[in-house]
Structures are given as structure tokens and as C-alpha cells.
Design an enzyme around this catalytic site. Structure first.
Site, mmCIF file in Angstrom:
data_model
loop_
_atom_site.group_PDB
_atom_site.id
_atom_site.type_symbol
_atom_site.label_atom_id
_atom_site.label_comp_id
_atom_site.label_asym_id
_atom_site.label_seq_id
_atom_site.Cartn_x
_atom_site.Cartn_y
_atom_site.Cartn_z
ATOM 1 N N LYS A 55 -4.999 2.094 -12.663
ATOM 2 C CA LYS A 55 -4.926 2.338 -11.226
ATOM 3 C C LYS A 55 -3.556 2.947 -10.960
ATOM 4 C CE LYS A 55 -4.772 0.000 -6.729
ATOM 5 N NZ LYS A 55 -4.801 -1.306 -6.024
ATOM 6 N N TYR A 63 -2.032 -1.281 -13.839
ATOM 7 C CA TYR A 63 -1.796 -1.027 -12.418
ATOM 8 C C TYR A 63 -0.349 -0.572 -12.257
ATOM 9 C CZ TYR A 63 -1.562 -2.073 -7.350
ATOM 10 O OH TYR A 63 -1.399 -2.007 -5.985
ATOM 11 N N ILE A 94 -9.406 2.527 -6.162
ATOM 12 C CA ILE A 94 -9.461 1.129 -5.729
ATOM 13 C C ILE A 94 -8.876 1.127 -4.326
ATOM 14 C CG2 ILE A 94 -8.648 -1.221 -6.127
ATOM 15 C CD1 ILE A 94 -8.746 -0.642 -9.118
ATOM 16 N N THR A 118 -3.721 -6.470 -2.166
ATOM 17 C CA THR A 118 -4.353 -6.560 -0.848
ATOM 18 C C THR A 118 -4.905 -7.957 -0.599
ATOM 19 O OG1 THR A 118 -4.900 -4.210 -1.035
ATOM 20 C CG2 THR A 118 -6.056 -5.444 0.660
#
Length: 297
Positions: A166, A137, A208, A49
Site C-alpha cells: 500500500k 504499508y 485501500i 483509519t
């Protein structure tokens, strides 16, 4: 890092740019403060992001410094650092100024599509190269590879400083498999806002978040209600936000969230770096409409 600090809502912070495409440190400082004041349990800088693939190394250091100053010790800071060449990534992490950094969020190696054994060795090599806590992740829609539950569990067992994952696979069964067999301290986090409630029901302990950039107080409330098993109350908030969560990805992330933040006056310019572009006019109109519905309630 104390793994308990990952419970709740972390915010995947955007990187604001000015009209020249340079990092807008003033907007970044104000936005980071807005997250902490709004109840974010921790901040994640320089992730997907945050447009990390377009950020130069010198800019990374300056961004981290701005975030550190804005957060001022009020919550943990996690920094994104991933790559598809293990040796280069090890060198990068070792050279990084990790002052005030509580953990590294490291995306699975992308594009070259390693096997599960390759993924395991990649992360184990990272873990052995640093004392800093590492969060896996898994986002196969971007990387082209899925970190299977068996690989996650091997890493959780074999590498003490790999403290969590994540999970953005969208696979509830995979989350369930990890939760059922993981070592107790290992923590599972949702990587998708709209699946957070479902993942927490399966034993995940937080998210998250992208939407948390714009609505930290509201989305943090949803997550903490879930963690208290108050799912009916959480579902009311989820229904309020689900349209906006969908719109955040219509034109890709972070185009949607930057448009929303710009409309709310939380960043001064709605700029992305190519090849990413701003949300379309039609998406912007929908974001404005749904924002009005959310904020009038």
C-alpha cells in the site's frame, strides 16, 4: 491469499465508538455489511483509519470477530498489525487469532527511523515468522521513514508471502519504479484516494480507501473504471468526490470520515479516542455542504 483478490477497492474500515468510548459493535457490524453490499472487494480492519494505536489487544480480537461475522465470507479480510520493535510484533502476530484473516497490512516501523537495511530485515523477519500473506504499508508522512522502491523490490523478490504494498508516499515516480521492476505477482495499491487514478495509470491495481467507508459503490465504480482503462468516465466520478476526499484530511484521519459517516447515519456516535478529536465545526459544515452536492447529482 490469492493476490488477484487485492485488485479493486479495499475499504480501510473505521472503528465506531459509543458515547462511553467503547467499541460500538452494532455500528461496526452494519458498516462492514454496508461496505460489502456496496461493492468493496475486501475489508481492511484495524488500520490507521481504524484508530489501531488506541485499540487494546482484547478489543482487537472482538473487533475482528464482529467483522468476520458481518462479512460472512463474502470478501477477504485484511488486518492491520505494525510496530517499531520487530520481536514484539512477531510475537503479536503469532499469538493473533487469524481465523478468517486473509492477509496482514503492516506499516513501516515508525518513530525510531530505521535505515533501509533495517526496514528490509524487519519485514523479512515478519515474513519468515508466519505463513500469512503480508502487505507492506508505506506512509512516510506518519512513520517518518520512506520504504524506497529498491527496498520494496528486494522484499518482493526475497519473501514469497509479501504479496504487495500500500503506497501512501504520494510519489508517482516511486510507484512507477516499483511497477516497472517488480515480480509479476506482486501488487501495488494506492494508499491515497485522490491519487488512485494517477497510480493506476502507472500500473497500480487498486486502492485501500478511506472515502469508500461512506461511498463504497461510487468509489468502487471509479476504481474499476480505471482498471478497465476507462479513465474519462473515472475522472467524472473523481471530480465529483475530490472535494470530499480533501475534507477527509483537513482535521486528520479518521476525524473527517467519522463526521461524514455520522452525518449519513451510518454510525450512531461521532467519537474518537484521544489524542484524536472530532472534526471542527467549520469542517463539519463544509462536509455537509459537499455531501449535499455529491448526493444530489
Amino acid at each position: 491469499m490469492d493476490r488477484a483478490q487485492l485488485r479493486g477497492m479495499g475499504v480501510a474500515l473505521i472503528t465506531p465508538f459509543d458515547e462511553k468510548g467503547e467499541v460500538d459493535h452494532e455500528s461496526l457490524r452494519l458498516l462492514a455489511d454496508y461496505q460489502v453490499a456496496g461493492g468493496a472487494d475486501y475489508i481492511v480492519a484495524l488500520g490507521t483509519t481504524g484508530e489501531s494505536p488506541t485499540i487494546e489487544e482484547a478489543e482487537r480480537s472482538a473487533i475482528l470477530q464482529t467483522v468476520r461475522e458481518a462479512v460472512a465470507g463474502r470478501c477477504p479480510i485484511i488486518v492491520g498489525a505494525g510496530g517499531n520493535y520487530t520481536e514484539r510484533l512477531v510475537n503479536r502476530i503469532q499469538a493473533m487469532d487469524k481465523t478468517g484473516v486473509d492477509a496482514i497490512l503492516s506499516v513501516a516501523p515508525y518513530y525510531n527511523k530505521p535505515t533501509q537495511e533495517g526496514i528490509y530485515r524487519h519485514y523479512r523477519t515478519l515474513a519468515e515468522s508466519t505463513d500469512t500473506s503480508i502487505i507492506l504499508y508505506n506512509v512516510p508522512g506518519r512513520t517518518g521513514v520512506n520504504i524506497k522502491s529498491e527496498t520494496t523490490l528486494r522484499l518482493a523478490t526475497d519473501c514469497p508471502n509479501i504479496i504487495g504494498i500500500k503506497e501512501a508516499s504520494g510519489n508517482v515516480d516511486q510507484v512507477r519504479a516499483i511497477v516497472l521492476e517488480k515480480p509479476d505477482p506482486f501488487i501495488v495499491l494506492s494508499g491515497d484516494d485522490h491519487l488512485s487514478l494517477s497510480f493506476i495509470k502507472e500500473g497500480a491495481e487498486g486502492v485501500i480507501s478511506v472515502i469508500g467507508n461512506a461511498y463504497p459503490e461510487l468509489f468502487s465504480r471509479l476504481i474499476h473504471l480505471c482498471l478497465e482503462n476507462r479513465f474519462e468516465e473515472a475522472e467524472t466520478i473523481q471530480q465529483r468526490l475530490e472535494g470530499m476526499c480533501y475534507l477527509m484530511f483537513v482535521d486528520g484521519n479518521p476525524a473527517g470520515i467519522k463526521e461524514l459517516l455520522y452525518q449519513k447515519g451510518l454510525i450512531r456516535h461521532n467519537i474518537l479516542r484521544l489524542p484524536l478529536v472530532s472534526a471542527s465545526d467549520s469542517t463539519s459544515t463544509l462536509i455537509a455542504r459537499v455531501r449535499n452536492q455529491i448526493e444530489q447529482r
